[in-house]
Scaffold this motif. Structure first.
Motif, PDB file in Angstrom:
ATOM      1  N   CYS A 114      24.016 -13.293 -30.913  1.00 51.85           N
ATOM      2  CA  CYS A 114      22.406 -11.804 -30.680  1.00 51.85           C
ATOM      3  C   CYS A 114      21.980 -11.583 -30.902  1.00 51.85           C
ATOM      4  O   CYS A 114      22.955 -10.414 -32.391  1.00 51.85           O
ATOM      5  CB  CYS A 114      22.768 -11.326 -29.543  1.00 51.85           C
ATOM      6  SG  CYS A 114      20.776  -9.685 -29.060  1.00 51.85           S
ATOM      7  N   ALA A 115      20.586 -11.840 -31.825  1.00 52.62           N
ATOM      8  CA  ALA A 115      20.581 -11.034 -33.321  1.00 52.62           C
ATOM      9  C   ALA A 115      19.620 -10.555 -32.893  1.00 52.62           C
ATOM     10  O   ALA A 115      18.894  -9.422 -33.783  1.00 52.62           O
ATOM     11  CB  ALA A 115      19.286 -12.425 -33.914  1.00 52.62           C
ATOM     12  N   GLY A 116      19.616  -9.730 -31.224  1.00 50.50           N
ATOM     13  CA  GLY A 116      18.335  -8.545 -30.739  1.00 50.50           C
ATOM     14  C   GLY A 116      18.269  -8.758 -29.327  1.00 50.50           C
ATOM     15  O   GLY A 116      18.107 -10.094 -28.481  1.00 50.50           O
ATOM     16  N   VAL A 117      18.177  -7.347 -29.041  1.00 50.61           N
ATOM     17  CA  VAL A 117      17.771  -7.462 -27.408  1.00 50.61           C
ATOM     18  C   VAL A 117      15.996  -7.352 -27.723  1.00 50.61           C
ATOM     19  O   VAL A 117      15.542  -6.227 -27.810  1.00 50.61           O
ATOM     20  CB  VAL A 117      18.792  -6.587 -26.655  1.00 50.61           C
ATOM     21  CG1 VAL A 117      17.862  -6.153 -25.398  1.00 50.61           C
ATOM     22  CG2 VAL A 117      19.511  -6.655 -27.034  1.00 50.61           C
ATOM     23  N   VAL A 118      16.208  -8.012 -26.303  1.00 51.96           N
ATOM     24  CA  VAL A 118      14.403  -8.400 -26.100  1.00 51.96           C
ATOM     25  C   VAL A 118      14.116  -7.591 -24.500  1.00 51.96           C
ATOM     26  O   VAL A 118      13.115  -6.727 -24.713  1.00 51.96           O
ATOM     27  CB  VAL A 118      13.713  -9.592 -26.080  1.00 51.96           C
ATOM     28  CG1 VAL A 118      12.538  -9.876 -25.501  1.00 51.96           C
ATOM     29  CG2 VAL A 118      13.772 -10.507 -27.583  1.00 51.96           C
ATOM     30  N   CYS A 119      14.327  -7.588 -23.725  1.00 52.70           N
ATOM     31  CA  CYS A 119      14.302  -7.274 -22.372  1.00 52.70           C
ATOM     32  C   CYS A 119      16.122  -6.495 -21.319  1.00 52.70           C
ATOM     33  O   CYS A 119      17.307  -7.704 -21.404  1.00 52.70           O
ATOM     34  CB  CYS A 119      13.543  -7.897 -21.496  1.00 52.70           C
ATOM     35  SG  CYS A 119      13.892  -9.765 -21.276  1.00 52.70           S
ATOM     36  N   MET A 120      15.808  -6.206 -20.495  1.00 51.76           N
ATOM     37  CA  MET A 120      17.176  -5.733 -19.989  1.00 51.76           C
ATOM     38  C   MET A 120      16.307  -5.608 -18.405  1.00 51.76           C
ATOM     39  O   MET A 120      15.339  -4.406 -18.069  1.00 51.76           O
ATOM     40  CB  MET A 120      18.077  -4.496 -20.147  1.00 51.76           C
ATOM     41  CG  MET A 120      18.293  -4.793 -21.162  1.00 51.76           C
ATOM     42  SD  MET A 120      19.292  -3.416 -21.748  1.00 51.76           S
ATOM     43  CE  MET A 120      18.965  -1.551 -21.748  1.00 51.76           C
ATOM     44  N   ILE A 121      17.140  -5.674 -17.192  1.00 51.31           N
ATOM     45  CA  ILE A 121      17.122  -5.494 -15.550  1.00 51.31           C
ATOM     46  C   ILE A 121      18.265  -4.899 -15.463  1.00 51.31           C
ATOM     47  O   ILE A 121      19.467  -6.306 -15.675  1.00 51.31           O
ATOM     48  CB  ILE A 121      16.196  -6.960 -15.149  1.00 51.31           C
ATOM     49  CG1 ILE A 121      16.970  -7.493 -14.780  1.00 51.31           C
ATOM     50  CG2 ILE A 121      14.718  -6.630 -15.889  1.00 51.31           C
ATOM     51  CD1 ILE A 121      16.046  -8.592 -14.170  1.00 51.31           C
TER      52      ILE A 121
ATOM     53  N   LEU B 196      12.373 -10.799 -18.301  1.00 52.26           N
ATOM     54  CA  LEU B 196      12.819 -10.561 -16.990  1.00 52.26           C
ATOM     55  C   LEU B 196      12.764 -10.530 -16.219  1.00 52.26           C
ATOM     56  O   LEU B 196      11.836  -9.036 -16.042  1.00 52.26           O
ATOM     57  CB  LEU B 196      14.632 -10.396 -17.441  1.00 52.26           C
ATOM     58  CG  LEU B 196      14.993 -10.713 -18.107  1.00 52.26           C
ATOM     59  CD1 LEU B 196      15.991 -10.450 -18.835  1.00 52.26           C
ATOM     60  CD2 LEU B 196      16.091 -12.414 -17.812  1.00 52.26           C
ATOM     61  N   CYS B 197      13.093 -10.507 -14.365  1.00 59.10           N
ATOM     62  CA  CYS B 197      12.606  -9.540 -13.174  1.00 59.10           C
ATOM     63  C   CYS B 197      13.445 -10.858 -12.038  1.00 59.10           C
ATOM     64  O   CYS B 197      14.121 -12.110 -12.315  1.00 59.10           O
ATOM     65  CB  CYS B 197      10.664 -10.313 -13.199  1.00 59.10           C
ATOM     66  SG  CYS B 197      10.608 -12.059 -12.129  1.00 59.10           S
ATOM     67  N   SER B 198      13.572  -9.338 -11.254  1.00 53.46           N
ATOM     68  CA  SER B 198      14.442 -10.145  -9.732  1.00 53.46           C
ATOM     69  C   SER B 198      13.624 -10.549  -9.142  1.00 53.46           C
ATOM     70  O   SER B 198      12.085  -9.594  -9.171  1.00 53.46           O
ATOM     71  CB  SER B 198      15.110  -8.519  -9.545  1.00 53.46           C
ATOM     72  OG  SER B 198      16.486  -8.751  -8.779  1.00 53.46           O
TER      73      SER B 198
END
Length: 1180
Positions: free
Chosen positions: A1106-1113, A1155-1157
């Motif tokens: 992983c080069a970098g985190v963009v989003c999290m849910i 990302l979305c749930s």
């Protein structure tokens, strides 16, 4: 400035008839002609302004015109009277001239007084011996640019008495020696707005007064009447009508339904009264058939329904069972309600007819290059209809229609088209395959006389593979659609606003007092309106702004129009506001700029005005498609192919260019392009003319189409023609027509070319091995063998990739490649043709170059893929995704029912998908032109979108329209959050933040700012509400902030990441474990803190590659992390209990942006521009 001051109901009032001098001349001719025909003249012209502050004070001070009109008269027509025209009083003395010899008759632009007498007296003007009834008729004035002005004419008779000494006596005492004759006058009210019935009622009221008055009072009475109408403001589009009194009538001005539709104040049913009842019933039957309702002649209920609709055209029959009314205004109101219902039905039927005739025009438009392929459109029509379409296509109104379609105008045509479009048609919009109809559709066009299918020049694309959808596609029938859902039906109840009683209209002080009273009434209506009814509130603000502007209260007017941002932007008067800003005196401008909201409004008006000047005056040109006449280099070739409608994707067109230029200079000559285009169209038409017997159709899916048919060949299954659809190969046997399945593309194991012995020759043969049969299928395709080999291999590779990646677009793209191969070979007709066609074998080469194996974990978790950029020439980044659940008790037509997926693309475009079938549900909604950063479902009526342009756009999820904006932020809006209500009596509060650190707290119901504060951090990126505290994520820190904006706690970057240039990228807080999770833009790891101790993370979770985190849910007990991988986008699924990575998912070729749930059952991911797709993942 004069052009843009708000106009009232009246533009001008013109009186026409015979002058007194001419009457005196005619008296000498009495007895020679009983009813002489005379020439009508313009006697009076009254146009606003009627009073000014200057005229009232006799001073030199100039001020804004106190009427809904222009500030100064526009002189488009000047008429100098060559002789004095006078009015003779009872005593025979001459009063002041009605129009002095040196006076100019000044009227608005576009009104030609020279032709007006003929229009007002179409049967000529005569001096008669008997009085005639009053007569009314309507006029429409159209200039060379298509701009319309409307007129209502009232003709009424006045007695004229002739003395024996040739004197004239009007309206005097009757004497025995007087000869009594009658002359006719016309009063023509001219207005910018087509209020025909309302203006007719105004004239009817005025004539009652005029007939009892003296002739010497005539001019002053007409002027007063005109001045009153000039005081009437025009209601904005929407659910608010304006009512005013002209005794004995109460006049109602209906509003337009929306900005793009005209006022309907005309009895549209009158032409139908010319038809016999039998003909009307025939019209209704045709209409019902067009709506695909089965007409059963034995059904008494249906016949009664049709007859009832026919009777609705007769008001007296419709109300014959209703008791008599005694109040005239009540009777008139009932008549208006009836007329509105009838007009709605007529307009809906008419619009539906227009949509049925012209809806397929959109299939022949290229939006990128603004091209209409008129020849192909004509070819797609029935031969008997060609003459009609040829005449229509050459008209100016059709050109305007094309321009509106290319500008994606959201008008009545678009609304009706969406209402009557079925689910199947929506699904087809989700694919990019060549536009050919399914075999089931072709069978609908079979002509009974010869059994042959009607050739259609174009069709919609085919459906995506329905087996890849998680929920079956619902089929919507036209007969289930209620009629009230159509586009001319009002969406909400109509309210009325009554104007105060008119003052003496020619006195400045009384007019100003009238405006003040009107402003007070509107302010009272605004204060009593509920915030939930923002549509009505917006209309009140609009009217008050209008009145303030003509009353000279410019700053107050700006404040009213500013309020439209939060209530309804659709009625924002841009031209008026621009004129208002330009007219601001220096002192008022300084006063306005001291208010932050008005300062922003003024600056925005200036920016919009500059953009408007840069836009084409005609709204953009529309070109007709033409074949090229000169050699095409790559760039020109791409444009021409896109214009032709064959394919849009730039990469595919570039491969086609390489194929057509094999072994030669890199340019395509016009002859080659022409041959290619003709071959493509002929092949398309030939495929549509394939007449498959019923026994064959039974084996095909409803959406399948035959795209390629071989010549008759010998095969291992008998003699016949090999047919290729998007799913399979089958043999159409000769002799007795039959169906023999060869294979589905997903079942192929091998395809190769061999040779079969025939006498002393070896004939090329194609061999296909499948997983479902032991024996190999063999066909002696002779010269066609190489082409079929290439096409089948491409389809096989595309099918495999589509199945592996759960992406139906791969199959559609492979089909396009195969058909382009066929066209290239047919076009080139040379030895290099097959080699040229190999340039288009994209998937077959990709399969050979890099094994496209999808990891098992990814394959098991991935359910489906969507490409939201199908109508684009290149992929667009998916920046934000939001899932909203369906609403119980709300119909599909009201925007409820199924859940929705909202997708924001990189150019400010928002797409809406039906989350039950993953099909596109509506046309796109354009919210600005900048990148969209965040979305928030606030409630059932509001969906907020934060944009890089500093605005928050508010979409109504039911109507899928954006007509509200929040403009308080000064920087890029980066985050939105909703605070849950603590009890049912508390107000819902929303938070928004911008990159400059500004945080605004909003009252959701009123959209007013409750609080505003600023936090200190490096680029505020997102916010979250947790346990009554606001958490803010900047690049350099995380802040826990109290409601008043003071910082409670601060989380700094971990020591090992202090040198990270971009720092924090996202964070999560959840109550169950009281933990804080954070990701970093430049590091492949997650850090977790206990909320009790924020000094140091207690655990670090490494994300491999992983080069970098963009989003999290957070979904259930998992954290889904979207990242930029070192080679492609990746999603990591982390267990929140064990702090371990459970899954690594790879389905995007670029970084995962959002990302979305979906109710914790599915997770949806969107990727950056190089991929541009949405993946749907199953949650375990």
């Amino acid at each position: 400035m004069a052009e843009n001051v708000p106009s009232g109901l009246l533009e001008a009032c013109v009186v026409l008839g015979v002058s007194n001098e001419r009457l005196k001349e005619l008296s000498l001719l009495q007895g020679k002609d009983k009813e002489p025909l005379v020439e009508a003249e313009v006697l009076q012209v009254h146009a606003p302004p009627f009073v000014t502050k200057e005229s009232s004070s006799n001073g030199t001070e100039h001020d804004h015109a106190p009427a809904f009109s222009r500030v100064q008269r526009r002189r488009s027509f000047k008429k100098k009277r060559d002789r004095l025209v006078s009015t003779i009083s009872n005593s025979g003395q001459t009063n002041e001239p009605a129009v002095a010899a040196s006076d100019d008759l000044s009227v608005p632009q576009n009104i030609d007084l020279i032709a007006l007498p003929q229009l007002c007296f179409p049967d000529g003007l005569r001096i008669t011996s008997e009085s005639r009834e009053d007569d009314y008729h309507f006029l429409v004035f159209t200039d060379v640019f298509g701009n319309q002005t409307h007129g209502v004419v009232a003709q009424y008779c006045k007695p004229v008495h002739f003395h024996p000494d040739n004197g004239i006596h009007q309206n005097g005492h009757r004497l025995n020696k007087l000869q009594r004759l009658f002359t006719t006058y016309s009063i023509c009210i001219i207005s910018k707005y087509p209020y025909y019935n309302a203006l007719r009622d105004c004239l009817s009221s005025f004539l009652l007064q005029l007939k009892t008055s003296r002739m010497c009072e005539f001019e002053e009475q007409v002027k007063e009447f005109s001045a009153k109408l000039a005081l009437v403001p025009i209601p904005p589009p929407g659910p608010l009508h304006v009512v005013f009194n002209l005794r004995p009538f109460q006049i109602e001005l209906p509003s337009r339904l929306d900005v793009d539709r005209p006022v309907m104040d005309l009895d549209l049913h009158l032409p139908f009264l010319c038809f016999r009842p039998k003909q009307i019933l025939q019209f209704e039957v045709i209409h019902l058939i067009l709506r695909m309702i089965l007409l059963c002649t034995n059904s008494k209920e249906l016949r009664d329904t049709i007859k009832a609709k026919g009777l609705q055209l007769h008001y007296d029959l419709d109300v014959c069972r209703v008791g008599s009314r005694t109040d005239i205004n009540e009777l008139r109101a009932l008549r208006r309600q009836w007329q509105h219902k009838v007009n709605t039905v007529i307009l809906n039927v008419t619009m539906e007819l227009i949509v049925n005739i012209f809806s397929e025009v959109c299939d022949f438009l290229n939006y990128e290059h603004r091209v209409f392929n008129s020849e192909e459109f004509l070819r797609s029509r029935e031969t008997t209809d060609h003459e009609f379409y040829k005449k229509v296509l050459d008209t100016h109104i059709f050109h305007s229609f094309l321009r509106d379609r290319l500008n994606r105008k959201n008008d009545a045509f678009t609304h009706m088209q969406l209402n009557i479009r079925s689910e199947t048609r929506r699904m087809r919009a989700m694919t990019e395959s060549p536009r050919r109809p399914a075999m089931e559709e072709i069978s609908k066009y079979v002509r009974p006389e010869n059994g042959l299918s009607s050739r259609l020049g174009v069709s919609m694309p085919n459906l995506a593979d329905h087996r890849l959808l998680t929920v079956p596609v619902r089929q919507t029938s036209m007969k289930t659609m209620p009629f009230h859902s159509c586009s001319w039906s009002p969406s909400r109840p109509i309210k009325t606003f009554k104007l105060p009683e008119f003052p003496p209209p020619l006195a400045y002080q009384y007019v100003q007092s009238y405006y003040n009273d009107l402003i007070k009434e509107l302010s009272k209506a605004i204060s009593t309106a509920t915030p939930d009814d923002s549509a009505i509130l917006a209309r009140y603000y609009y009217l008050r702004g209008l009145v303030n502007s003509v009353a000279g209260k410019r700053v107050d007017a700006l404040g009213d129009f500013q309020s439209l941002y939060k209530t309804d932007m659709d009625i924002f008067p841009a031209e008026l506001l621009n004129a208002l800003v330009e007219s601001l005196p220096a002192e008022e401008r300084r006063m306005a700029e001291r208010r932050p909201d008005l300062k922003r409004l003024i600056s925005r008006v200036k920016r919009e005005n500059e953009r408007e000047r840069a836009r084409p005056m005609d709204g953009g040109t529309v070109k007709r498609f033409e074949l090229p006449k000169k050699h095409l280099h790559m760039e020109d070739f791409v444009r021409r192919v896109q214009e032709s409608g064959i394919v849009k994707d730039q990469d595919t067109i570039q491969r086609l260019f390489e194929a057509l230029t094999v072994g030669q200079q890199k340019q395509v000559d016009p002859e080659t392009f022409c041959f290619f285009y003709i071959f493509w169209k002929e092949t398309e038409a030939a495929a549509q003319d394939v007449d498959l017997p019923v026994v064959v159709l039974e084996h095909l899916e409803t959406d399948e189409c035959v795209y390629k048919l071989s010549s008759s060949v010998k095969t291992s299954h008998g003699v016949g023609k090999i047919a290729m659809t998007q799913r399979r190969l089958f043999l159409l046997t000769e002799g007795r027509p039959g169906y023999v399945e060869i294979t589905k593309f997903r079942d192929i194991e091998d395809v190769k070319i061999s040779s079969a012995p025939f006498l002393l020759l070896r004939i090329p043969a194609l061999k296909i091995k499948t997983s479902l049969r032991k024996e190999t299928f063999e066909a002696n395709l002779k010269s066609e063998c190489d082409l079929w080999h290439l096409m089948i291999k491409e389809m096989w590779a595309g099918r495999k990739m589509a199945d592996d990646h759960k992406d139906p677009q791969f199959m559609e793209q492979a089909l396009t490649n195969a058909l382009l191969m066929d066209a290239v070979v047919g076009c080139l007709q040379s030895q290099k043709a097959i080699f040229a066609a190999t340039k288009l074998a994209y998937f077959d080469k990709k399969k050979l170059e890099v094994p496209m194996m999808v990891p098992k974990t990814t394959s098991e978790t991935l359910k489906h893929k969507i490409n939201p950029s199908l109508d684009q020439t290149s992929p667009q980044a998916v920046d934000v995704l939001l899932y909203t659940p369906g609403q119980l008790g709300v119909s599909e037509l009201d925007g409820g029912g199924n859940p929705k997926l909202w997708c924001a693309l990189s150019d400010g475009k928002v797409l809406v998908f039906d989350a039950a079938s993953w099909s596109m549900q509506y046309n796109s909604v354009q919210v600005g032109k900048s990148r969209l950063n965040c979305m928030l479902a606030v409630n059932e009526q509001q969906l907020w979108i934060g944009s890089m342009d500093s605005f928050i756009y508010i979409i109504n999820p039911r109507s899928v329209s954006c007509n509200k904006q929040l403009t308080e932020h000064r920087g890029e809006v980066t985050g939105l959050a909703l605070e849950e209500r603590t009890d049912k009596f508390s107000q819902t509060v929303a938070y928004s933040c911008s990159e400059d650190g500004s945080v605004i707290v909003w009252d959701v119901s009123t959209l007013q700012v409750r609080r505003q504060f600023r936090v200190s951090c490096d680029r505020l990126q997102c916010i979250q509400i947790h346990s009554g505290m606001l958490w803010c994520c900047g690049r350099d820190c995380l802040l826990e902030v109290r409601r008043n904006g003071t910082v409670h706690r601060k989380v700094s970057l971990p020591d090992h990441l202090l040198s990270s240039p971009r720092g924090f990228s996202s964070f999560l807080l959840f109550n169950e474990s009281e933990q804080l999770w954070a990701g970093f833009a430049d590091a492949g790891e997650l850090c977790v803190w206990h909320c009790r101790d924020l000094n140091k993370p207690f655990i670090r979770i490494q994300l491999k590659d992983c080069a970098g985190v963009v989003c999290m849910i957070k979904v259930k007990n998992q954290i889904w992390v979207g990242c930029q991988g070192k080679t492609r986008g990746k999603i990591y699924v982390v267990d929140t209990d064990r702090y371990t990575v459970e899954k690594e998912l790879m389905a995007h070729d670029d970084s995962v942006q959002t990302l979305c749930s979906a109710e914790d059952r599915y997770v949806l991911s969107g990727a950056a521009r190089a991929d541009g797709k949405i993946a749907i993942w199953k949650v375990e």
